[in-house]
Write a protein that holds these residues in place. Structure first.
Motif, PDB file in Angstrom:
ATOM      1  N   ALA A  69       0.830  -1.205   0.000  1.00 45.90           N
ATOM      2  CA  ALA A  69       0.000   0.000   0.000  1.00 45.90           C
ATOM      3  C   ALA A  69       0.865   1.256   0.000  1.00 45.90           C
ATOM      4  O   ALA A  69       0.551   2.232  -0.694  1.00 45.90           O
ATOM      5  CB  ALA A  69      -0.959  -0.014   1.185  1.00 45.90           C
ATOM      6  N   HIS A  70       1.958   1.254   0.753  1.00 46.36           N
ATOM      7  CA  HIS A  70       2.873   2.401   0.744  1.00 46.36           C
ATOM      8  C   HIS A  70       3.465   2.590  -0.659  1.00 46.36           C
ATOM      9  O   HIS A  70       3.549   3.716  -1.158  1.00 46.36           O
ATOM     10  CB  HIS A  70       3.990   2.225   1.780  1.00 46.36           C
ATOM     11  CG  HIS A  70       3.571   2.493   3.180  1.00 46.36           C
ATOM     12  ND1 HIS A  70       2.807   1.614   3.916  1.00 46.36           N
ATOM     13  CD2 HIS A  70       3.803   3.556   3.988  1.00 46.36           C
ATOM     14  CE1 HIS A  70       2.599   2.113   5.118  1.00 46.36           C
ATOM     15  NE2 HIS A  70       3.190   3.303   5.189  1.00 46.36           N
ATOM     16  N   ASP A  71       3.852   1.477  -1.283  1.00 43.11           N
ATOM     17  CA  ASP A  71       4.349   1.551  -2.666  1.00 43.11           C
ATOM     18  C   ASP A  71       3.292   2.130  -3.591  1.00 43.11           C
ATOM     19  O   ASP A  71       3.592   2.957  -4.455  1.00 43.11           O
ATOM     20  CB  ASP A  71       4.751   0.164  -3.174  1.00 43.11           C
ATOM     21  CG  ASP A  71       6.050  -0.351  -2.591  1.00 43.11           C
ATOM     22  OD1 ASP A  71       6.843   0.457  -2.064  1.00 43.11           O
ATOM     23  OD2 ASP A  71       6.276  -1.576  -2.675  1.00 43.11           O
ATOM     24  N   ALA A  72       2.059   1.684  -3.417  1.00 44.23           N
ATOM     25  CA  ALA A  72       0.964   2.139  -4.278  1.00 44.23           C
ATOM     26  C   ALA A  72       0.700   3.632  -4.099  1.00 44.23           C
ATOM     27  O   ALA A  72       0.428   4.341  -5.078  1.00 44.23           O
ATOM     28  CB  ALA A  72      -0.298   1.325  -4.004  1.00 44.23           C
ATOM     29  N   ASP A  83      -6.909   9.666  -7.291  1.00 48.19           N
ATOM     30  CA  ASP A  83      -7.860   8.608  -6.929  1.00 48.19           C
ATOM     31  C   ASP A  83      -7.140   7.352  -6.468  1.00 48.19           C
ATOM     32  O   ASP A  83      -7.519   6.742  -5.455  1.00 48.19           O
ATOM     33  CB  ASP A  83      -8.793   8.282  -8.095  1.00 48.19           C
ATOM     34  CG  ASP A  83      -9.763   9.405  -8.402  1.00 48.19           C
ATOM     35  OD1 ASP A  83     -10.021  10.231  -7.501  1.00 48.19           O
ATOM     36  OD2 ASP A  83     -10.257   9.459  -9.547  1.00 48.19           O
ATOM     37  N   ASN A  84      -6.085   6.977  -7.181  1.00 46.89           N
ATOM     38  CA  ASN A  84      -5.325   5.787  -6.783  1.00 46.89           C
ATOM     39  C   ASN A  84      -4.578   6.024  -5.471  1.00 46.89           C
ATOM     40  O   ASN A  84      -4.483   5.122  -4.630  1.00 46.89           O
ATOM     41  CB  ASN A  84      -4.347   5.382  -7.882  1.00 46.89           C
ATOM     42  CG  ASN A  84      -5.051   4.786  -9.083  1.00 46.89           C
ATOM     43  OD1 ASN A  84      -6.216   4.404  -9.016  1.00 46.89           O
ATOM     44  ND2 ASN A  84      -4.357   4.727 -10.198  1.00 46.89           N
ATOM     45  N   ALA A  85      -4.063   7.238  -5.288  1.00 44.68           N
ATOM     46  CA  ALA A  85      -3.382   7.563  -4.026  1.00 44.68           C
ATOM     47  C   ALA A  85      -4.370   7.485  -2.868  1.00 44.68           C
ATOM     48  O   ALA A  85      -4.049   6.945  -1.802  1.00 44.68           O
ATOM     49  CB  ALA A  85      -2.753   8.958  -4.104  1.00 44.68           C
ATOM     50  N   HIS A  90      -6.168   4.684   1.886  1.00 38.79           N
ATOM     51  CA  HIS A  90      -7.243   4.046   2.657  1.00 38.79           C
ATOM     52  C   HIS A  90      -6.845   2.636   3.068  1.00 38.79           C
ATOM     53  O   HIS A  90      -7.186   2.203   4.175  1.00 38.79           O
ATOM     54  CB  HIS A  90      -8.549   4.024   1.860  1.00 38.79           C
ATOM     55  CG  HIS A  90      -9.481   5.116   2.240  1.00 38.79           C
ATOM     56  ND1 HIS A  90     -10.231   5.086   3.385  1.00 38.79           N
ATOM     57  CD2 HIS A  90      -9.760   6.292   1.634  1.00 38.79           C
ATOM     58  CE1 HIS A  90     -10.952   6.187   3.468  1.00 38.79           C
ATOM     59  NE2 HIS A  90     -10.665   6.945   2.424  1.00 38.79           N
ATOM     60  N   ARG A  91      -6.127   1.934   2.203  1.00 41.19           N
ATOM     61  CA  ARG A  91      -5.665   0.587   2.572  1.00 41.19           C
ATOM     62  C   ARG A  91      -4.737   0.655   3.776  1.00 41.19           C
ATOM     63  O   ARG A  91      -4.798  -0.194   4.672  1.00 41.19           O
ATOM     64  CB  ARG A  91      -4.983  -0.085   1.378  1.00 41.19           C
ATOM     65  CG  ARG A  91      -5.958  -0.432   0.280  1.00 41.19           C
ATOM     66  CD  ARG A  91      -5.433  -1.266  -0.874  1.00 41.19           C
ATOM     67  NE  ARG A  91      -4.053  -1.611  -0.949  1.00 41.19           N
ATOM     68  CZ  ARG A  91      -3.285  -1.392  -2.023  1.00 41.19           C
ATOM     69  NH1 ARG A  91      -3.754  -0.785  -3.086  1.00 41.19           N
ATOM     70  NH2 ARG A  91      -2.028  -1.786  -2.025  1.00 41.19           N
ATOM     71  N   ILE A  92      -3.879   1.670   3.817  1.00 41.52           N
ATOM     72  CA  ILE A  92      -2.971   1.835   4.958  1.00 41.52           C
ATOM     73  C   ILE A  92      -3.771   2.133   6.226  1.00 41.52           C
ATOM     74  O   ILE A  92      -3.567   1.502   7.268  1.00 41.52           O
ATOM     75  CB  ILE A  92      -1.946   2.959   4.691  1.00 41.52           C
ATOM     76  CG1 ILE A  92      -1.007   2.550   3.561  1.00 41.52           C
ATOM     77  CG2 ILE A  92      -1.158   3.293   5.961  1.00 41.52           C
ATOM     78  CD1 ILE A  92      -0.106   3.666   3.059  1.00 41.52           C
ATOM     79  N   VAL A  96      -4.178  -0.192   9.672  1.00 41.74           N
ATOM     80  CA  VAL A  96      -3.859   0.308  11.019  1.00 41.74           C
ATOM     81  C   VAL A  96      -5.082   0.162  11.931  1.00 41.74           C
ATOM     82  O   VAL A  96      -4.971  -0.299  13.076  1.00 41.74           O
ATOM     83  CB  VAL A  96      -3.369   1.765  10.973  1.00 41.74           C
ATOM     84  CG1 VAL A  96      -3.258   2.346  12.381  1.00 41.74           C
ATOM     85  CG2 VAL A  96      -2.042   1.851  10.247  1.00 41.74           C
ATOM     86  N   ALA A  97      -6.242   0.541  11.433  1.00 45.59           N
ATOM     87  CA  ALA A  97      -7.472   0.428  12.245  1.00 45.59           C
ATOM     88  C   ALA A  97      -7.722  -1.021  12.630  1.00 45.59           C
ATOM     89  O   ALA A  97      -8.100  -1.311  13.771  1.00 45.59           O
ATOM     90  CB  ALA A  97      -8.665   0.995  11.469  1.00 45.59           C
TER      91      ALA A  97
END
Length: 103
Positions: A69-72, A83-85, A90-92, A96-97
């Motif tokens: 996700a960090h790479d993305a 939009d992709n960022a 959101h995945r990150i 965490v949540a």
């Protein structure tokens, strides 16, 4: 690329360095967002990430999904794809949540 360095240190178990790079990664994004409010959050995010380490609420080894996700996020920013960022960030946040059992 900072995301590649983040992945490398995470995969190699260099957690102290990984944590510093993670703070730098998120702070850099916020400070360069072009949004004053987001930029002002960089110190808060750094405190949250540091606190998570101090409270032992950070995984012993970063999950591959989190590194992906960090790479993305970095790739999406590089490609000027908000939009992709947004989706990758959101995945990150979701990871965490889930880790902190907030979701």
């Amino acid at each position: 690329m900072l995301a590649a360095e983040l992945r490398h240190t995470g995969e190699n178990g260099r957690l102290d360095e990984f944590h510093k790079l993670d703070i730098e990664f998120h702070s850099l994004i916020l400070r360069n967002s072009g949004n004053e409010m987001f930029a002002s959050l960089s110190t808060i995010i750094a405190t949250v990430l540091s606190g998570r380490v101090e409270l032992h609420m950070y995984p012993q080894k970063p999950k591959p999904e989190a590194l992906d996700a960090h790479d993305a996020v970095a790739q999406a920013i590089w490609q000027s794809s908000p939009d992709n960022a947004h989706q990758a960030m959101h995945r990150i946040v979701d990871e965490v949540a889930e880790t902190l059992q907030l979701s």
